[in-house]
Design an enzyme around this catalytic site. Structure first.
Site, PDB file in Angstrom:
ATOM      1  N   SER A 145       0.850  -1.195   0.000  1.00 25.39           N
ATOM      2  CA  SER A 145       0.000   0.000   0.000  1.00 25.39           C
ATOM      3  C   SER A 145       0.881   1.238   0.000  1.00 25.39           C
ATOM      4  O   SER A 145       2.009   1.211   0.518  1.00 25.39           O
ATOM      5  CB  SER A 145      -0.876   0.019   1.258  1.00 25.39           C
ATOM      6  OG  SER A 145      -1.513   1.272   1.383  1.00 25.39           O
ATOM      7  N   TYR A 158      -1.436  -1.136  10.241  1.00 24.13           N
ATOM      8  CA  TYR A 158      -1.616  -1.460   8.821  1.00 24.13           C
ATOM      9  C   TYR A 158      -0.406  -0.957   8.030  1.00 24.13           C
ATOM     10  O   TYR A 158       0.185  -1.689   7.232  1.00 24.13           O
ATOM     11  CB  TYR A 158      -2.907  -0.796   8.314  1.00 24.13           C
ATOM     12  CG  TYR A 158      -3.197  -0.986   6.847  1.00 24.13           C
ATOM     13  CD1 TYR A 158      -3.858  -2.118   6.390  1.00 24.13           C
ATOM     14  CD2 TYR A 158      -2.824  -0.026   5.904  1.00 24.13           C
ATOM     15  CE1 TYR A 158      -4.144  -2.291   5.039  1.00 24.13           C
ATOM     16  CE2 TYR A 158      -3.106  -0.183   4.559  1.00 24.13           C
ATOM     17  CZ  TYR A 158      -3.767  -1.316   4.128  1.00 24.13           C
ATOM     18  OH  TYR A 158      -4.040  -1.485   2.787  1.00 24.13           O
TER      19      TYR A 158
END
Ligand code: NDP
Length: 256
Positions: A145, A158
């Protein structure tokens, strides 16, 4: 032209029933690979398998919770017996998020996010290594990401799991090059999938994302899967260890 085809190759795509994983399954199947996938929801998995078989794609799969170590072992055993111990392509796609301020994360949430996002892709890569090696030509793609490259306000755990993936890509690229296995990483920016339903409902936030993104919009799952598939093609045979953002220019956008 065989440089632009994965015909005859075998692939494992984790979490293929929705979003980016689903787009990757379809992209690889369309380019000729035999694909295996998994998810937790059996009804949705069966629905997808049915749709893919009516499109003529070679896709099979099973229910598996990637956050569970024994279930990961069973998954790779199934893949091994189906593909006779040989795997050309591994796509580590499964990932989830629960967004909180760092001070609010509990030990349980920490463990769940680490297990689902990072440990799962680390362990699946370990388990798949003998299969990737046995195939003669292996390619691993991690779905990371932009949050693992720069700060994005989506939660520190995350983001740290994605940054860990970016580094793991470099280590595996070097460590497993001798086995003719390449490893690369794709880092999407906001992409329209079920993972970001809350974001998609928040007009103000969407406008903010668009205003900071040179292409002025979010990404589509098939704009990520095209790069993932490219990295698995014979045409990408000299590309390894890279993390590539699919972000409409977000990470190169400076001031103003
Ligand atoms: P979705 O939530 O839309 O889809 C996730 C898929 O993975 C589903 O098929 C889901 O099925 C499966 N899955 C989730 N958890 C597990 C689990 N524990 N075990 C097995 N399967 C699981 O997510 P996206 O497509 O958006 O995300 C895919 C990857 O892309 C993730 O790693 C995410 O972090 C990354 N990413 C996404 C971005 C975005 O904006 N969408 C941006 C940047 C990165 P089921 O729930 O039935 O298990």
């Amino acid at each position: 032209n065989s440089r632009w085809s994965v015909a005859g190759m075998t692939a494992l795509v984790t979490g293929g029933t929705r979003g980016i994983g689903c787009a990757v399954v379809e992209e690889l199947a369309e380019l000729g690979a035999a694909v295996y996938t998994c998810s937790r929801n059996e009804a949705e998995l069966n629905q997808r398998l049915h749709e893919w078989s009516s499109k003529g794609f070679s896709v099979s799969g099973c229910v598996c919770d990637l956050s569970s170590r024994p279930q990961r072992e069973q998954l790779v055993e199934k893949v091994s017996s189906l593909f006779s111990g040989k795997l050309n392509i591994l796509i580590n796609n499964v990932g989830t998020n629960i967004r909180k301020p760092t001070t609010d994360y509990t030990p349980e949430l920490y463990s769940m996010l680490m297990a689902t996002n990072f440990e799962s892709s680390y362990h699946i890569s370990q388990l798949a290594h003998p299969l990737l090696k046995a195939s003669g030509v292996g390619s691993i793609v991690f779905i990371s990401s932009v949050a693992g490259l720069v700060h994005a306000d989506v939660g520190s755990i995350y983001s740290a799991t994605k940054a860990a993936m970016n580094q793991l890509t470099k280590n595996l690229a070097c460590e497993w090059a001798k086995d003719n296995i390449r490893a690369n990483c794709v880092a999407p920016w906001f992409t329209k999938t079920s993972l970001i339903e809350e974001v998609l409902d928040n007009k103000e936030f969407l406008d903010l994302v668009a205003s900071r993104t040179p292409l002025k919009r979010l990404g589509e799952a098939n704009e990520v899967s095209s790069l993932v598939a490219f990295l698995c093609l014979p045409s990408a045979s000299y590309i390894t260890g890279q993390t590539i953002a699919v972000d409409g220019g977000f990470t190169v956008n400076g001031f103003p």
